[in-house]
Design a protein around this motif. Structure first.
Motif, PDB file in Angstrom:
ATOM      1  N   UNK A   1       0.950  44.593 -38.016  1.00 56.45           N
ATOM      2  CA  UNK A   1       0.425  44.586 -36.641  1.00 56.45           C
ATOM      3  C   UNK A   1       1.173  43.574 -35.758  1.00 56.45           C
ATOM      4  N   UNK A   2       1.499  42.418 -36.331  1.00 61.47           N
ATOM      5  CA  UNK A   2       2.251  41.426 -35.561  1.00 61.47           C
ATOM      6  C   UNK A   2       3.606  41.984 -35.145  1.00 61.47           C
ATOM      7  N   UNK A   3       4.300  42.597 -36.101  1.00 61.78           N
ATOM      8  CA  UNK A   3       5.631  43.143 -35.810  1.00 61.78           C
ATOM      9  C   UNK A   3       5.536  44.246 -34.764  1.00 61.78           C
ATOM     10  N   UNK A   4       4.494  45.066 -34.874  1.00 60.53           N
ATOM     11  CA  UNK A   4       4.310  46.147 -33.905  1.00 60.53           C
ATOM     12  C   UNK A   4       4.025  45.575 -32.519  1.00 60.53           C
ATOM     13  N   UNK A   5       3.183  44.547 -32.461  1.00 63.29           N
ATOM     14  CA  UNK A   5       2.827  43.964 -31.158  1.00 63.29           C
ATOM     15  C   UNK A   5       4.058  43.342 -30.496  1.00 63.29           C
ATOM     16  N   UNK A   6       4.877  42.621 -31.294  1.00 65.39           N
ATOM     17  CA  UNK A   6       6.093  42.001 -30.750  1.00 65.39           C
ATOM     18  C   UNK A   6       7.064  43.063 -30.261  1.00 65.39           C
ATOM     19  N   UNK A   7       7.281  44.089 -31.078  1.00 63.64           N
ATOM     20  CA  UNK A   7       8.260  45.124 -30.737  1.00 63.64           C
ATOM     21  C   UNK A   7       7.793  45.947 -29.533  1.00 63.64           C
ATOM     22  N   UNK A   8       6.510  46.307 -29.536  1.00 66.09           N
ATOM     23  CA  UNK A   8       5.992  47.108 -28.423  1.00 66.09           C
ATOM     24  C   UNK A   8       6.117  46.334 -27.106  1.00 66.09           C
ATOM     25  N   UNK A   9       5.875  45.035 -27.181  1.00 69.58           N
ATOM     26  CA  UNK A   9       5.906  44.244 -25.950  1.00 69.58           C
ATOM     27  C   UNK A   9       7.299  44.155 -25.337  1.00 69.58           C
ATOM     28  N   UNK A  10       8.350  44.200 -26.171  1.00 67.68           N
ATOM     29  CA  UNK A  10       9.698  44.095 -25.592  1.00 67.68           C
ATOM     30  C   UNK A  10      10.168  45.401 -24.943  1.00 67.68           C
ATOM     31  N   UNK A  11       9.408  46.472 -25.145  1.00 67.64           N
ATOM     32  CA  UNK A  11       9.806  47.749 -24.541  1.00 67.64           C
ATOM     33  C   UNK A  11       9.316  47.881 -23.096  1.00 67.64           C
ATOM     34  N   UNK A  12       8.530  46.922 -22.647  1.00 67.38           N
ATOM     35  CA  UNK A  12       7.929  47.002 -21.315  1.00 67.38           C
ATOM     36  C   UNK A  12       8.307  45.753 -20.524  1.00 67.38           C
ATOM     37  N   UNK A  13       8.635  45.909 -19.274  1.00 73.48           N
ATOM     38  CA  UNK A  13       8.962  44.749 -18.448  1.00 73.48           C
ATOM     39  C   UNK A  13       7.695  43.971 -18.112  1.00 73.48           C
ATOM     40  N   UNK A  14       7.813  42.650 -18.151  1.00 77.07           N
ATOM     41  CA  UNK A  14       6.646  41.785 -17.903  1.00 77.07           C
ATOM     42  C   UNK A  14       6.226  41.140 -19.214  1.00 77.07           C
TER      43      UNK A  14
END
Ligand code: ADP
Length: 316
Positions: free
Chosen positions: A281-294
């Motif tokens: 879940x941590x890896x998913x949260x970090x990766x998902x967050x870099x796909x969006x600006x902000x």
């Protein structure tokens, strides 16, 4: 044992949408986005459904309202975010260089972000806090130091736990007093979430294996080393090691990855998941967050992270 609480700076971030190398170049900007490493962390905790609260301050202005509304929507208790009548909300302008590095223009020291303190409300919250998370960056904010010192003592005395993300840029020289506070905080941490060279810096020794050994000797229980697009690694006290490969995504904006990773990892652990599941879940949260600006726009709910995990390939 009570909510997860994060203490520290709350900002808005305004971000360049193009990459350039001259600071004085005019660039198209987007924002304001809710930000501040501690705020990003707690936003991710709230979105995952863990009880979460934030201690900090904003100004009595629209930038402040952007943050408070955002954290409220994420399910974070915002009653200990003070609204300062005389100072504006903290802000940062961010610009990306061609080599991938970032330039910041900050207004933190002269903003409400650096003007909060211990209050009856904060005292009431800390006396029912189950877990405290501290970012090293908050140690540079004088008013945060007092709150953090008191909060660490109270939370640990009542059997709560502490996580620390060193969050210190490698080129930053801490003054002697801040370095001392930082090392004391590391020694009190149950969970340490360093990225890159912060591991060795927190341990005060060179070499990954030496650093891990030293940190367990001084009382840390669990270490998760973040390695950006290369993934993350969990180290347990009894020699356990789990490597979590990164999800394969296109990075749009790297800001906030480590904070989202940490918020998701910690919340999953507090919800009773194993280190292995929490790493996913941590890896998913970090990766998902870099796909969006902000900085925190890509933080995810449980459902969003489950969908992301099911649909995204990982490095092998
Ligand atoms: P920090 O922001 O604290 O330096 P990282 O950049 O290492 O932290 O990011 C934290 C975690 O988020 C990484 O360990 C990884 O799991 C995930 N992550 C970060 N950047 C990427 C990326 N470009 N692609 C995939 N995952 C990423």
């Amino acid at each position: 044992l009570g909510p997860t609480v994060c203490v520290g700076e709350i900002l808005v971030e305004i971000v360049a949408t193009t990459v350039g190398d001259g600071f004085l170049e005019a660039q198209p900007l987007v924002g304001p986005f809710a930000s501040g490493a501690p705020a990003i962390f707690i936003s991710q905790c709230g979105r995952l459904g863990g009880a979460a609260a934030m201690v900090g301050a904003v100004g009595d202005d629209d930038f402040g309202r952007v943050n408070i509304d955002r954290l409220k929507r994420d399910g974070v208790d915002v009653s200990t975010i003070a609204v300062h009548p005389d100072y504006p909300t903290g802000s940062a302008f961010v610009r990306y260089r061609k080599d991938g590095s970032r330039d910041f223009v900050y207004n933190i020291a002269r903003s409400a972000a650096a003007r909060f303190g211990w209050s009856p409300r904060v005292s009431d919250l800390i006396n029912r806090t189950g877990h405290l998370h501290v970012m090293g960056s908050a140690l540079s904010v004088p008013s945060a130091r007092e709150v953090i010192d008191k909060a660490v003592d109270i939370v640990k005395a009542r059997g709560g736990t502490l996580s620390v993300d060193p969050n210190i840029r490698k080129e930053l020289q801490l003054d002697v007093e801040t370095e001392r506070r930082f090392l004391r905080l590391v020694a009190a941490a149950d969970l340490l979430l360093p990225s890159g060279q912060e591991l060795e810096r927190a341990a005060g020794i060179t070499g990954e294996a030496n650093a891990i050994r030293r940190l367990f000797e001084i009382g840390v229980n669990e270490i998760v080393l973040k390695r950006g697009a290369e993934g993350a690694t969990y180290f347990g006290r009894n020699g356990e090691r789990i490597d979590a490969p990164a999800f394969l995504v296109e990075e749009v904006d790297p800001t906030g990855a480590g904070d989202c990773f940490g918020g998701a990892y910690l919340t999953c652990r507090r919800l009773g998941m194993s280190p292995d599941e929490a790493l996913t879940y941590g890896s998913a949260a970090g990766a998902r967050n870099v796909t969006v600006r902000g900085p925190m726009e890509g933080a995810g709910t449980r459902q969003e992270l489950d969908a992301f995990i099911a649909s995204t390939e990982r490095l092998s």
